[in-house]
Scaffold this active site. Structure first.
Site, PDB file in Angstrom:
ATOM      1  N   LYS A 255     -17.638  -6.543   6.574  1.00  0.00           N
ATOM      2  CA  LYS A 255     -16.355  -7.146   6.964  1.00  0.00           C
ATOM      3  C   LYS A 255     -16.088  -6.839   8.425  1.00  0.00           C
ATOM      4  O   LYS A 255     -16.452  -5.781   8.912  1.00  0.00           O
ATOM      5  CB  LYS A 255     -15.210  -6.555   6.135  1.00  0.00           C
ATOM      6  CG  LYS A 255     -15.052  -7.171   4.765  1.00  0.00           C
ATOM      7  CD  LYS A 255     -13.767  -6.673   4.124  1.00  0.00           C
ATOM      8  CE  LYS A 255     -13.607  -7.207   2.695  1.00  0.00           C
ATOM      9  NZ  LYS A 255     -12.462  -6.612   2.010  1.00  0.00           N
TER      10      LYS A 255
ATOM     11  N   HIS B 214       0.828  -1.216   0.000  1.00  0.00           N
ATOM     12  CA  HIS B 214       0.000   0.000   0.000  1.00  0.00           C
ATOM     13  C   HIS B 214       0.861   1.265   0.000  1.00  0.00           C
ATOM     14  O   HIS B 214       0.610   2.193  -0.764  1.00  0.00           O
ATOM     15  CB  HIS B 214      -0.901   0.027   1.254  1.00  0.00           C
ATOM     16  CG  HIS B 214      -1.958  -1.030   1.304  1.00  0.00           C
ATOM     17  ND1 HIS B 214      -2.075  -1.906   2.352  1.00  0.00           N
ATOM     18  CD2 HIS B 214      -2.963  -1.332   0.457  1.00  0.00           C
ATOM     19  CE1 HIS B 214      -3.103  -2.713   2.149  1.00  0.00           C
ATOM     20  NE2 HIS B 214      -3.663  -2.395   1.003  1.00  0.00           N
TER      21      HIS B 214
HETATM   22  P1  ADP Z   1      -9.793  -3.804  -0.801  1.00  0.00           P
HETATM   23  O1  ADP Z   1     -10.600  -4.523   0.235  1.00  0.00           O
HETATM   24  O2  ADP Z   1     -10.480  -2.592  -1.370  1.00  0.00           O
HETATM   25  O3  ADP Z   1      -9.216  -4.683  -1.884  1.00  0.00           O
HETATM   26  P2  ADP Z   1      -7.081  -3.590   0.202  1.00  0.00           P
HETATM   27  O4  ADP Z   1      -6.598  -2.804   1.378  1.00  0.00           O
HETATM   28  O5  ADP Z   1      -6.879  -5.055   0.212  1.00  0.00           O
HETATM   29  O6  ADP Z   1      -8.587  -3.164   0.035  1.00  0.00           O
HETATM   30  O7  ADP Z   1      -6.389  -3.024  -1.115  1.00  0.00           O
HETATM   31  C1  ADP Z   1      -6.521  -1.685  -1.508  1.00  0.00           C
HETATM   32  C2  ADP Z   1      -5.832  -1.497  -2.841  1.00  0.00           C
HETATM   33  O8  ADP Z   1      -4.443  -1.706  -2.688  1.00  0.00           O
HETATM   34  C3  ADP Z   1      -6.286  -2.473  -3.938  1.00  0.00           C
HETATM   35  O9  ADP Z   1      -6.285  -1.799  -5.185  1.00  0.00           O
HETATM   36  C4  ADP Z   1      -5.233  -3.536  -3.915  1.00  0.00           C
HETATM   37  O10 ADP Z   1      -5.106  -4.183  -5.170  1.00  0.00           O
HETATM   38  C5  ADP Z   1      -4.005  -2.689  -3.617  1.00  0.00           C
HETATM   39  N1  ADP Z   1      -2.951  -3.480  -3.017  1.00  0.00           N
HETATM   40  C6  ADP Z   1      -3.002  -4.259  -1.907  1.00  0.00           C
HETATM   41  N2  ADP Z   1      -1.821  -4.883  -1.701  1.00  0.00           N
HETATM   42  C7  ADP Z   1      -0.993  -4.479  -2.699  1.00  0.00           C
HETATM   43  C8  ADP Z   1       0.352  -4.790  -3.082  1.00  0.00           C
HETATM   44  N3  ADP Z   1       1.093  -5.650  -2.377  1.00  0.00           N
HETATM   45  N4  ADP Z   1       0.854  -4.199  -4.181  1.00  0.00           N
HETATM   46  C9  ADP Z   1       0.088  -3.344  -4.898  1.00  0.00           C
HETATM   47  N5  ADP Z   1      -1.181  -3.019  -4.625  1.00  0.00           N
HETATM   48  C10 ADP Z   1      -1.722  -3.583  -3.542  1.00  0.00           C
END
Ligand code: ADP
Length: 163
Positions: A41, A17
């Site tokens: 969630k 992130h």
């Molecule tokens: P959500 O429940 O909306 O998917 P997340 O916190 O899991 O929320 O992810 C938020 C965003 O960050 C999404 O677009 C996800 O693909 C991206 N993301 C999460 N982990 C990574 C990573 N390791 N590399 C790049 N992008 C990421």
């Protein structure tokens, strides 16, 4: 002024992130990280905790703000005058879901564009859920999350184990 939002659960924030936040913030004037309050969630960290963690992690990044939101992502974007939604893309497994979301959001608000940023190689298989699972069983997450997140996770799971 170009404003973008970067919405997500951030439960918790990982190096994946922060990598996306750093890179996205370079090509917009204002990047608002949106922490989703999702009633379906049950997060490990409360919305307030997740917002505070992100505020701490981005405090030295100019143009980056952190807010919580509920409801539709496009409504959150509109309320901020943003016409860009940033999402990160990891392995091909992300693609189907992200593509569906992007098309749905476009259908709801065609003035708002989704921009995908490919993950950095070292974050390819990094997810919040994987980090939580490793932390729960006492594994090493030093190269996966910022130090304040590691501390917060250790604290959370220590409390859980002693309950
Ligand atoms: P959500 O429940 O909306 O998917 P997340 O916190 O899991 O929320 O992810 C938020 C965003 O960050 C999404 O677009 C996800 O693909 C991206 N993301 C999460 N982990 C990574 C990573 N390791 N590399 C790049 N992008 C990421």
């Amino acid at each position: 002024m170009k404003t973008a939002i970067y919405p997500g659960s951030f439960d918790p924030t990982t190096n994946g992130h922060t990598d996306i936040i750093t890179r996205a913030s370079r090509f917009v004037d204002r990047l608002v990280v949106g922490v989703l309050e999702n009633p379906s969630k049950t997060p490990v960290f409360s919305t307030e905790e997740r917002v505070n963690q992100l505020k701490e992690l981005t405090k030295d990044m100019p143009g980056v703000e952190v807010r919580s939101f509920s409801g539709l992502t496009v409504d959150f974007a509109r309320s901020l005058g943003a016409d860009l939604i940033i999402r990160g893309l990891r392995a091909v497994t992300d693609f189907e879901y992200e593509f569906q979301m992007a098309l749905t959001n476009r259908n709801l608000a065609d003035e708002i564009e989704t921009l995908f940023i490919p993950t950095s190689a070292h974050c390819l298989y990094l997810s919040s859920s994987m980090v939580k699972e490793i932390a729960l069983f006492g594994g090493n997450i030093d190269d996966k999350v910022p130090p304040i997140i590691k501390e917060a996770l250790m604290d959370k799971y220590k409390n859980r184990r002693t309950k």
